[in-house]
Design an enzyme around this catalytic site. Structure first.
Site, PDB file in Angstrom:
ATOM      1  N   GLY A  16      -2.047 -17.456  28.569  1.00  0.00           N
ATOM      2  CA  GLY A  16      -3.278 -17.852  27.884  1.00  0.00           C
ATOM      3  C   GLY A  16      -3.520 -19.327  28.139  1.00  0.00           C
ATOM      4  O   GLY A  16      -2.638 -20.153  27.897  1.00  0.00           O
ATOM      5  N   GLY A  47      -6.377 -21.327  27.102  1.00  0.00           N
ATOM      6  CA  GLY A  47      -7.469 -21.944  26.342  1.00  0.00           C
ATOM      7  C   GLY A  47      -6.980 -23.269  25.794  1.00  0.00           C
ATOM      8  O   GLY A  47      -6.114 -23.916  26.397  1.00  0.00           O
ATOM      9  N   ASN A  48      -7.503 -23.684  24.664  1.00  0.00           N
ATOM     10  CA  ASN A  48      -7.150 -24.990  24.102  1.00  0.00           C
ATOM     11  C   ASN A  48      -5.631 -25.139  23.933  1.00  0.00           C
ATOM     12  O   ASN A  48      -5.031 -26.085  24.443  1.00  0.00           O
ATOM     13  CB  ASN A  48      -7.877 -25.178  22.754  1.00  0.00           C
ATOM     14  CG  ASN A  48      -7.384 -26.403  21.995  1.00  0.00           C
ATOM     15  OD1 ASN A  48      -6.280 -26.432  21.457  1.00  0.00           O
ATOM     16  ND2 ASN A  48      -8.197 -27.439  21.951  1.00  0.00           N
ATOM     17  N   ALA A  49      -4.993 -24.189  23.233  1.00  0.00           N
ATOM     18  CA  ALA A  49      -3.565 -24.337  22.930  1.00  0.00           C
ATOM     19  C   ALA A  49      -2.732 -24.301  24.213  1.00  0.00           C
ATOM     20  O   ALA A  49      -1.838 -25.131  24.405  1.00  0.00           O
ATOM     21  CB  ALA A  49      -3.113 -23.252  21.962  1.00  0.00           C
ATOM     22  N   GLY A  50      -3.008 -23.357  25.097  1.00  0.00           N
ATOM     23  CA  GLY A  50      -2.236 -23.227  26.332  1.00  0.00           C
ATOM     24  C   GLY A  50      -2.349 -24.462  27.220  1.00  0.00           C
ATOM     25  O   GLY A  50      -1.348 -24.942  27.769  1.00  0.00           O
ATOM     26  N   LYS A 110     -10.504 -16.676   7.277  1.00  0.00           N
ATOM     27  CA  LYS A 110     -10.833 -16.601   8.702  1.00  0.00           C
ATOM     28  C   LYS A 110     -12.208 -15.981   8.823  1.00  0.00           C
ATOM     29  O   LYS A 110     -12.639 -15.211   7.957  1.00  0.00           O
ATOM     30  CB  LYS A 110      -9.808 -15.706   9.429  1.00  0.00           C
ATOM     31  CG  LYS A 110      -9.744 -15.911  10.919  1.00  0.00           C
ATOM     32  CD  LYS A 110      -9.089 -17.241  11.238  1.00  0.00           C
ATOM     33  CE  LYS A 110      -8.306 -17.252  12.502  1.00  0.00           C
ATOM     34  NZ  LYS A 110      -7.277 -18.270  12.540  1.00  0.00           N
TER      35      LYS A 110
HETATM   36  N1  GLU Z   1      -7.771 -21.572  14.063  1.00  0.00           N
HETATM   37  C1  GLU Z   1      -6.605 -22.353  13.827  1.00  0.00           C
HETATM   38  C2  GLU Z   1      -5.494 -21.497  13.263  1.00  0.00           C
HETATM   39  O1  GLU Z   1      -5.427 -20.307  13.486  1.00  0.00           O
HETATM   40  C3  GLU Z   1      -6.917 -23.565  12.984  1.00  0.00           C
HETATM   41  C4  GLU Z   1      -7.478 -23.289  11.630  1.00  0.00           C
HETATM   42  C5  GLU Z   1      -8.009 -24.517  10.936  1.00  0.00           C
HETATM   43  O2  GLU Z   1      -7.935 -25.585  11.502  1.00  0.00           O
HETATM   44  O3  GLU Z   1      -8.506 -24.365   9.808  1.00  0.00           O
HETATM   45  O4  GLU Z   1      -4.603 -21.980  12.643  1.00  0.00           O
END
Ligand code: GLU
Length: 416
Positions: free
Chosen positions: A217, A219-222, A105
């Protein structure tokens, strides 16, 4: 986020799984820490001619199962410890859905809402200039996360390719479609989460076709969860949604697509016609069938877990529930779909994107959905069966599965 150190939480969760598994001391200690991490100080020319200094990070937590993989967060409260925790969770996530990748990350401590497009581009390119030697399909592959977008991925890929002097689209995933993105990547996190809810309903013998649901939330996921919940489960009533500025509730139901439109136009969910204001705290405690925490860490804690009134909690965010809260939810009989299962759809389609980039042949949207469904359903049932067998909560079951797989790879390599 300040009071609870997410990395301490991630280590505590691992410790519990290691104990249940009887993991040997060396493997346990190895898995408690990132194998490698990078810290950067990035000077950026701002539009006003002044220079601002930003802190950036990349943590390559564990690559026993393959190159490290995980998103980049741009957030004002980002710290090395949030990134370490998120990188650990990526390690368990890729193992759980059984894709041949490790966990990583990265992030930059910044407030993207205060940056112009040109400033964001300079920041994205500076980050790549700092880390490019350590990236690549066979090393480490970043992706979007909180407040980072396909456009940011595009600048980053371009900077990387400019430096190395050849095409290498798989160096980063979550790209826009015309430059090597995969069909189905943008809604993959939410879609994978809703597939898990669908499978959970089957396993628990629940009819969710008229379920009520709440999203914390937006954003994208919500946003994608709002529309996909109804599409995949064949119906449902969206009671309330929130973002960092507050929440909106309408007990008769909110039209998900209109709410997404309102958020895109006004930048917030509040003020949507027909809704009343509700705080993020109150929203989490609403009675509903499915609660989707889809923002940041540590929102369900020992302070409010007792008041959670959902049948199923589907964790689209990373780390929304603390270990103390996990126990309370389990005692209350709330069925939790833990983050590194529920939100694994994003990295799964990222992996598909990387594969397509590498052999330069692209799949149809239907094929991506089919493959994602297979991976998510399989992972869900592995976790559900394990938790039934051990009479424990899903997170511990998921940890035990994932840690076993990563530990096995470490052993086979002769590391421990
Ligand atoms: N950020 C997303 C996660 O937390 C996707 C990570 C990715 O696609 O590498 O899983």
């Amino acid at each position: 986020m300040a009071a609870l150190n997410p990395f301490a939480i991630a280590q505590q969760q691992l410790d519990e799984a290691a104990e249940r598994l009887g993991l040997d001391r060396a493997t346990h200690e190895l898995l408690r820490w990132p194998m490698r991490e990078y810290h950067f100080t990035l000077p950026i020319k701002m539009d006003n001619g002044r220079t601002s200094i930003f802190k950036g990070y990349r943590v390559q937590y564990n690559n026993a199962r393959g190159p490290t993989k995980g998103g980049l967060r741009w957030h004002p409260e980002e710290t090395i410890d949030t990134i370490r925790a998120l990188a650990a969770w990526m390690t368990w996530k890729t193992a759980l859905v059984d894709i041949p990748l490790g966990g990583g990350k990265g992030g930059i401590t910044c407030n993207p809402k205060e940056l112009s497009e040109a400033e964001k581009e300079r920041l994205a390119r500076a980050y790549i200039r700092a880390i490019w030697r350590e990236l690549g399909v066979d090393r480490d592959v970043p992706a979007p996360d909180v407040y980072t977008t396909p456009q940011i991925m595009a600048w980053m890929m371009d900077e990387y390719e400019t430096i190395v002097g050849h095409s290498h689209p798989g160096v980063i995933t979550g790209k826009p479609l015309p430059i090597g993105g995969s069909p189905g990547r943008t809604d993959a996190t939410a879609r994978g989460g809703v597939y898990c809810v669908r499978e959970a309903a089957k396993a628990l013998n629940l009819d969710l076709s008229n379920a009520t649901y709440v999203i914390q939330g937006f954003g994208n996921a919500g946003q994608f969860a709002a529309t996909l919940h109804r599409e995949i489960l064949g119906g449902g009533t969206l009671l309330a949604v929130s973002d960092s500025r507050g929440g909106a509730i309408n007990r008769k139901g909110i039209n998900p697509a209109d709410m997404v439109q309102h958020k895109l136009e006004t930048g917030t969910v509040t003020g949507f016609p027909g809704t009343e204001l509700i705080s993020n705290e109150d929203l989490l405690e609403l009675k509903c069938d499915v609660l989707y925490p889809a923002a940041l860490e540590a929102v369900i804690t020992d302070r409010n877990a007792q008041n959670i009134n959902a049948r199923i909690v589907c964790e689209l965010a990373n780390g929304p529930t603390t270990p103390e809260a996990d126990k309370i939810l389990q005692d209350k009989g709330v069925y939790v779909l833990p983050d590194f299962l529920a939100n694994a759809g994003g990295v799964t389609v990222s992996y598909f994107e990387q594969v397509q980039n590498t052999y330069n042949y692209y799949w149809s949207l239907e094929e991506v959905h089919r493959q994602l469904d297979l991976k998510m359903s399989r992972a869900f049932h592995d976790v559900h069966e394990m938790s039934q067998k051990l009479k424990t909560h899903n997170r511990l079951a998921a940890y035990m599965l994932a840690v076993t797989r990563v530990a096995e790879a470490c052993k086979l390599r002769g590391w421990v």
